[in-house]
Design an enzyme around this catalytic site. Structure first.
Site, PDB file in Angstrom:
ATOM      1  CG  MET B  12      -1.876  -1.065   1.377  1.00  0.00           C
ATOM      2  SD  MET B  12      -3.166  -0.782   0.169  1.00  0.00           S
ATOM      3  CE  MET B  12      -4.157  -2.244   0.418  1.00  0.00           C
ATOM      4  CB  CYS B  13       0.050   4.742  -1.183  1.00  0.00           C
ATOM      5  SG  CYS B  13       0.125   4.377  -2.941  1.00  0.00           S
ATOM      6  N   PRO B  14       1.625   4.838   1.729  1.00  0.00           N
ATOM      7  CG  PRO B  14       2.628   6.405   3.193  1.00  0.00           C
ATOM      8  CD  PRO B  14       1.506   5.397   3.100  1.00  0.00           C
ATOM      9  CB  ILE B  15       4.159   0.867   3.047  1.00  0.00           C
ATOM     10  CG1 ILE B  15       3.311   1.274   4.265  1.00  0.00           C
ATOM     11  CG2 ILE B  15       5.234  -0.133   3.455  1.00  0.00           C
ATOM     12  CD1 ILE B  15       4.043   2.071   5.343  1.00  0.00           C
ATOM     13  CG  ASN B  16       3.539   2.035  -2.499  1.00  0.00           C
ATOM     14  OD1 ASN B  16       3.636   3.103  -1.897  1.00  0.00           O
ATOM     15  ND2 ASN B  16       2.483   1.715  -3.226  1.00  0.00           N
TER      16      ASN B  16
END
Lengths: 317, 74
Positions: B12-16
């Site tokens: 997921m954003c913003p982990i990516n």
């Protein structure tokens, strides 16, 4: 000398407090300042003037000391228009509160029929979506127009992008940031990222080359394509504001109408000044500009505004 | 050719973006990182964040439901 007025919404009686701290009753309920009567006897809310909802930490520290000293309950409230309000202040201490606030350069806000403190989102200074410097604009409006008398309240706000966190569609006059994108074929590699990044389906990819097919009618001018483009083939041509007029919330909400699709920063002060002039010339006392526009006609306003709004070609044109 | 690959499908954003950033920081300037991203939010957000960090996206390929990016570390 009278330097502040207090509004009592239940009785319509106005009390004036002079510099010596002595009180006298004044029935001039037109000039009410940022003091709002509470349910509790003798206690008022003191609304501070915080354009764009921004305060330096230094000032905030000093305000909290003053709030702690004068709020009988030791509480503040963040108003819906981004101003900090000190609750439970005894009216007998108004002069002292105002004097202490003045010492730290903090002004009291307003209520009543006049230009209110502008609200704004974070804007392009630090928000990645921001297209306009909304904080700078809010500061300008506050310095130039705050307190200008109008037939009824006059609220302004600045949003930095089409997400419109500052709800420009609900303002008497709202400014929402836009960017006009332009595309250069030479630097485009046909990677199709822009068409994926566009949330409005305004960019399709050519099935053979991958290059963008742009539909300005669907475009909201948010700049997502510009930010996503790996090769700077999409570039910002110009930044500006969509101008909206006649919105309000309250008992009978109205949605503002778009009156200019691309106004550059430098024309904003003139647009506000002219709009206030039109409103003061055409609005009835107690009538918001949205209702004045309905009664007098939008065409009348647009004709008056022509010198400011002309030559502001629509984005994407 | 890439020097390293990071598969962010399902992330997921913003982990990516954070994972991409950390990976790039561990690499040498000029090296190429291959980043695999889902369509939708990830492809809308991660490339612009990579760009804002000063890295260069040198290639983008769509493969069905996902994207294969080549990013050159700044």
């Amino acid at each position: 000398m009278t330097d502040h007025f207090i509004e009592d919404k239940t009785t319509k009686v106005t009390v004036a407090v002079d510099n010596t701290g002595a009180q006298k009753v004044d029935f001039n309920d037109l000039k009410s300042g940022g003091f709002i009567k509470q349910r509790q006897k003798d206690l008022f809310t003191v609304r501070l003037r915080c354009p764009g909802g921004r305060l330096s930490t230094e000032k905030l520290l000093e305000i909290s000391k003053i709030a702690h000293k004068y709020s009988k309950k030791g509480v503040v409230h963040f108003s819906f228009r981004q101003s900090l309000e000190i609750l439970y202040v005894d009216y007998k201490e108004f002069s002292n509160v105002v004097a202490e606030l003045e010492k730290i350069g903090q002004k009291v806000a307003s209520c009543g029929p006049r230009v209110r403190v502008p609200t704004a989102c974070g804007g392009c200074e630090y928000n990645p979506n921001g297209l306009t410097d909304t904080q700078k604009m809010a500061d300008m409006v506050d310095k130039t127009f705050f307190g200008t008398p109008t037939p009824h309240k006059f609220k302004t706000s600045f949003s930095g992008c089409p997400i419109d966190c500052a709800r420009t569609k609900e303002m008497d006059m709202g400014f929402q940031g836009v960017v006009d994108p332009t595309w250069e074929e030479e630097s485009c590699t046909g990677c199709t990222i822009c068409s994926e990044a566009c949330k409005e389906d305004a960019i399709a990819s050519d099935p053979d080359t991958g290059k963008p097919i742009f539909d300005p009618v669907k475009c909201l001018f948010c700049g997502d394509c510009i930010r996503a483009c790996p090769t700077e083939a999409w570039k910002p041509k110009r930044y500006g504001h969509i101008v909206r007029i006649g919105g309000k919330h309250g008992r009978h909400p109205m949605e503002a109408v778009e009156v200019c699709s691309f106004l550059p920063d430098e024309k904003v002060p003139e647009a506000i000044k002219m709009t206030i002039d039109w409103y003061n010339a055409n609005g009835k006392r107690g009538e918001r500009i949205g209702n004045a526009l309905k009664r007098v006609g939008l065409d009348n306003y647009l004709k008056y505004m022509e010198p400011v709004f002309q030559n502001t070609a629509k984005a994407g044109a | 050719m890439s020097d390293s690959t990071i598969d962010l499908r399902g992330v997921m954003c913003p982990i990516n973006f954070v994972k991409t950033k950390l990976k790039l920081e561990a690499m040498n300037p000029g090296e190429i990182l291959e980043v695999i991203l889902d369509s939708g939010d990830p492809i809308q957000n991660v490339p612009k964040s990579i760009k804002e960090e000063g890295h260069k996206i040198v290639e983008v390929k769509k493969e069905g439901d996902f994207f294969r990016l080549k990013v050159q570390r700044s």
